[in-house]
Design a protein around this motif. Sequence first.
Motif, short mmCIF file in Angstrom:
data_model
loop_
_atom_site.label_atom_id
_atom_site.label_comp_id
_atom_site.label_asym_id
_atom_site.label_seq_id
_atom_site.Cartn_x
_atom_site.Cartn_y
_atom_site.Cartn_z
N VAL A 54 -3.51 2.05 -3.72
CA VAL A 54 -3.06 3.43 -3.51
C VAL A 54 -4.17 4.14 -2.75
O VAL A 54 -5.31 4.19 -3.23
CB VAL A 54 -2.79 4.15 -4.84
N THR A 55 -3.87 4.67 -1.58
CA THR A 55 -4.87 5.41 -0.83
C THR A 55 -4.58 6.91 -0.91
O THR A 55 -3.42 7.33 -0.94
CB THR A 55 -4.91 4.97 0.65
N ILE A 56 -5.65 7.68 -0.95
CA ILE A 56 -5.55 9.15 -0.96
C ILE A 56 -6.67 9.67 -0.07
O ILE A 56 -7.85 9.32 -0.26
CB ILE A 56 -5.71 9.73 -2.38
N GLY A 57 -6.33 10.46 0.93
CA GLY A 57 -7.35 11.09 1.76
C GLY A 57 -7.80 12.39 1.12
O GLY A 57 -7.92 12.49 -0.11
N ARG A 58 -8.03 13.40 1.94
CA ARG A 58 -8.51 14.68 1.39
C ARG A 58 -7.32 15.45 0.82
O ARG A 58 -6.96 16.53 1.29
CB ARG A 58 -9.22 15.47 2.48
N ALA A 59 -6.70 14.88 -0.21
CA ALA A 59 -5.50 15.48 -0.78
C ALA A 59 -5.55 15.58 -2.30
O ALA A 59 -4.69 16.21 -2.90
CB ALA A 59 -4.26 14.68 -0.37
N LEU A 60 -6.55 14.98 -2.92
CA LEU A 60 -6.58 14.89 -4.37
C LEU A 60 -6.57 16.27 -5.03
O LEU A 60 -5.94 16.47 -6.07
CB LEU A 60 -7.81 14.10 -4.81
N LEU B 284 0.84 -1.20 0.00
CA LEU B 284 0.00 0.00 0.00
C LEU B 284 0.87 1.24 0.00
O LEU B 284 1.88 1.30 0.71
CB LEU B 284 -0.91 -0.01 1.23
N ILE B 285 0.48 2.23 -0.79
CA ILE B 285 1.11 3.54 -0.74
C ILE B 285 0.04 4.58 -0.50
O ILE B 285 -1.02 4.56 -1.13
CB ILE B 285 1.93 3.84 -2.03
N ASP B 286 0.29 5.48 0.44
CA ASP B 286 -0.66 6.52 0.83
C ASP B 286 -0.12 7.87 0.38
O ASP B 286 0.92 8.33 0.87
CB ASP B 286 -0.86 6.48 2.35
N LEU B 287 -0.80 8.50 -0.57
CA LEU B 287 -0.36 9.79 -1.12
C LEU B 287 -0.99 10.93 -0.33
O LEU B 287 -2.20 10.94 -0.10
CB LEU B 287 -0.76 9.89 -2.60
N GLY B 288 -0.18 11.89 0.08
CA GLY B 288 -0.66 12.96 0.96
C GLY B 288 -0.96 12.38 2.33
O GLY B 288 -2.01 12.64 2.92
N THR B 289 -0.01 11.62 2.86
CA THR B 289 -0.28 10.80 4.05
C THR B 289 -0.51 11.61 5.32
O THR B 289 -1.11 11.11 6.26
CB THR B 289 0.87 9.79 4.26
N GLY B 290 -0.06 12.89 5.35
CA GLY B 290 -0.22 13.67 6.57
C GLY B 290 0.43 12.96 7.74
O GLY B 290 1.56 12.46 7.63
N PRO B 291 -0.27 12.83 8.88
CA PRO B 291 0.32 12.13 10.03
C PRO B 291 0.14 10.61 9.96
O PRO B 291 0.32 9.92 10.95
CB PRO B 291 -0.45 12.72 11.21
N GLY B 292 -0.22 10.10 8.77
CA GLY B 292 -0.26 8.65 8.58
C GLY B 292 -1.54 7.97 8.99
O GLY B 292 -1.54 6.75 9.22
N LEU B 293 -2.65 8.70 9.06
CA LEU B 293 -3.89 8.10 9.54
C LEU B 293 -4.32 6.89 8.71
O LEU B 293 -4.67 5.84 9.26
CB LEU B 293 -5.01 9.15 9.55
#
Length: 256
Positions: free
Chosen positions: A103-109, A38-47
């Motif tokens: 690939v996970t993306i939070g509120r960063a798109l 898994l890769i998290d783009l715009g991970t911030g504090p890693g939530l």
Amino acid sequence: MGRFASTASLYEHLRPPYPSEFFRSVAHTLGLTKQSSLIDLGTGPGLLALGFGPYVSRIVGVDPEPEMIEAARRAAAGAGRDITLIEGKAETLAPDIGSFDVVTIGRALHWMDRDLTLALLDRLVARDGAIAICASFSATDGRNPWLDGYNEARRRWSPAKLWEEAGRGTRTHRDLPAFFRGSSFQPAELVSIETSHLVGLHDLAERTLTYSSSSPEALGENADAMLRDVGQHLAPFSRDGAIAETVVSTAQIVKR
């Protein structure tokens, strides 16, 4: 200093939380296993990266803000989780990073360049992999009666330009078919989990400082005044210093 540098110390603890059942449900939907990456783009504090940690083997988090990377590093250490953290924009990831099952993306798109991001995703997502666009937010259907006034207080103190940027981000998140139009990807199923909890009045007021449009950097000397304004609005909704909140956590699954 980046846009979110002044929010890093608050973000992890004050944003609407992703519950454990959210990660479990998304992992099941995606068929994640201990061999998954898994890769998290715009991970911030890693939530997201750390939340999905129990369901995958390799985890990579990417963020352009050094303070966020440091917050993610501390959180990973506290959770005893092995995670690779890369400081930089997702669009500039080296070609040799490889491909990932999810690939996970939070509120960063909305912070990402669309054309560069679509090209990046095309090489990041493994052949049978998926993208999960995630969000966790206060329910907007009236079950949080304090929410409209809360957001209005934020808007009053936020610089107009930044508030409009935040609005564009919300629209991008809501119209994912438009973002992926013309690419090899399209939105598939939606995973949605609802939870309710109590949040302290003070914590809910301070949550305003985790958003780019009302961050300490954006507000400057007006930050304390905004917190007082928000606190006065929230007071009638609190019982013994706590306020009930219904949270909706979603993952829009996107596949080829």
